[in-house]
Design an enzyme around this catalytic site. Structure first.
Site, short mmCIF file in Angstrom:
data_model
loop_
_atom_site.label_atom_id
_atom_site.label_comp_id
_atom_site.label_asym_id
_atom_site.label_seq_id
_atom_site.Cartn_x
_atom_site.Cartn_y
_atom_site.Cartn_z
NE ARG A 1 59.92 52.92 42.38
CZ ARG A 1 61.01 52.28 42.00
NH1 ARG A 1 60.84 51.25 41.10
NH2 ARG A 1 62.26 52.39 42.56
CB THR B 1 54.45 47.53 48.19
OG1 THR B 1 54.19 48.92 47.64
CG2 THR B 1 54.12 47.58 49.70
CG ASP C 1 64.97 59.37 42.85
OD1 ASP C 1 64.01 58.85 43.80
OD2 ASP C 1 64.20 60.39 42.18
CG ASP D 1 65.50 62.59 44.71
OD1 ASP D 1 64.56 63.08 44.92
OD2 ASP D 1 65.92 61.67 45.53
C1 PRP Z 1 60.23 57.29 39.75
C2 PRP Z 1 59.85 57.60 38.04
C3 PRP Z 1 58.94 56.73 37.79
C4 PRP Z 1 58.70 55.59 38.56
C5 PRP Z 1 59.24 54.36 37.84
O1 PRP Z 1 59.09 58.17 40.19
O2 PRP Z 1 60.03 58.91 37.82
O3 PRP Z 1 57.57 57.40 37.82
O4 PRP Z 1 59.71 56.02 39.75
O5 PRP Z 1 59.14 53.13 38.66
P1 PRP Z 1 58.27 52.14 38.49
O6 PRP Z 1 58.59 51.67 36.87
O7 PRP Z 1 58.96 50.87 39.30
O8 PRP Z 1 57.10 52.39 38.60
P2 PRP Z 1 58.97 58.13 41.95
O9 PRP Z 1 58.05 57.17 42.15
O10 PRP Z 1 60.33 58.28 42.45
O11 PRP Z 1 58.27 59.63 41.97
P3 PRP Z 1 58.88 61.20 41.64
O12 PRP Z 1 58.98 61.30 40.21
O13 PRP Z 1 58.00 62.09 42.24
O14 PRP Z 1 60.23 61.24 42.49
N1 URA Z 2 62.91 55.56 39.51
C1 URA Z 2 64.02 56.35 39.34
O1 URA Z 2 63.92 57.51 39.53
N2 URA Z 2 64.95 55.59 39.08
C2 URA Z 2 64.94 54.29 38.88
O2 URA Z 2 66.25 53.88 38.68
C3 URA Z 2 63.93 53.78 39.10
C4 URA Z 2 62.97 54.27 39.55
#
Ligand code: PRP
Ligand code: URA
Length: 209
Positions: A104, A108, A200, A203
């Site tokens: 994400r 945005t 997160d 993380d």
């Molecule tokens: C997080 C999570 C989802 C997304 C959800 O990933 O694992 O993929 O955010 O958010 P949304 O419903 O608003 O799209 P992130 O973008 O943090 O990437 P990562 O898993 O690589 O940390």
């Molecule tokens: N992605 C995450 O990992 N946690 C949230 O709460 C939202 C998006």
């Protein structure tokens, strides 16, 4: 909610409480996400069709049932979806696995694609799309669109925690897709994080910040 199944099995809810807990470290977090994913997969695969078979036991012949040649696929949204894959594969070890890389944009909140590799025959497979968090729903919606563009046969979404906003987005763009989740939380905060959520997911799974 039509097409949204909240899996309220006590074991799932018990483990989810520890997953949410900020004191839970990386090792336990990873193990719990895997265990909950296995338990959720049990429900997600509940409607697989069976066919009759005969099995010779040491004593006689038993009538049994086996899953009827279904081809399954697990598609993980990177990174955090990776944490759910092994639990599912413990139940359905022959499933093929695909990966969709999305992150994400922090400003945005829109998903940015960086990787896509799925089994070539997804048009013949029943797919389970996994990502622990359904927040704005942008990532899951985009992944569903990408899979449909490659003529995926059927897709179910499996997440740990969903926000009402994310459910609404997926329902609007992909009304036929069933969402399986362990919890529906209150809302998103100003940064697009689920409240109360678990923080997160990527993380916490991988020990990054
Ligand atoms: C997080 C999570 C989802 C997304 C959800 O990933 O694992 O993929 O955010 O958010 P949304 O419903 O608003 O799209 P992130 O973008 O943090 O990437 P990562 O898993 O690589 O940390
Ligand atoms: N992605 C995450 O990992 N946690 C949230 O709460 C939202 C998006």
């Amino acid at each position: 909610m039509d097409k949204v199944k909240v899996l309220d099995h006590p074991l799932i809810q018990h483990k989810l409480a520890f997953i949410r807990d900020e004191r839970t470290g990386v090792k336990e977090f990873r193990e719990l996400v895997e265990e909950v994913s296995l338990l959720m997969a049990y429900e997600v695969t509940r409607d697989l069709s069976l066919e009759a078979t005969e099995v010779k036991t040491p004593i006689g012949t038993a009538l049994g049932q086996v899953i009827s040649g279904k081809k399954l696929g697990v598609i993980a949204i990177l990174r955090a979806g990776l944490g759910m894959v092994n639990g599912i594969l413990k139940l359905i070890p022959h499933a093929k696995v695909g990966h969709i890389g999305l992150f994400r944009d922090p400003q945005t909140l829109s998903p940015v694609q960086y990787y896509f590799k799925v089994p070539a025959d997804i048009h013949e497979r029943d797919l389970i799309l996994v990502d622990p968090m359904l927040a704005t729903g942008g990532s899951t919606s985009l992944a569903l669109t990408m899979l449909k563009e490659r003529r995926a046969k059927s897709i179910k979404v499996m997440c740990l925690i969903a926000a009402p906003e994310g459910i609404a987005r997926v329902r609007e763009k992909h009304p036929e897709v069933e969402i399986y989740t362990a919890a529906v939380d209150e809302r998103l905060n100003d940064h697009g994080y689920i409240v109360p959520g678990l923080g997160d997911a990527g993380d916490r799974l991988f020990g990054t910040r």
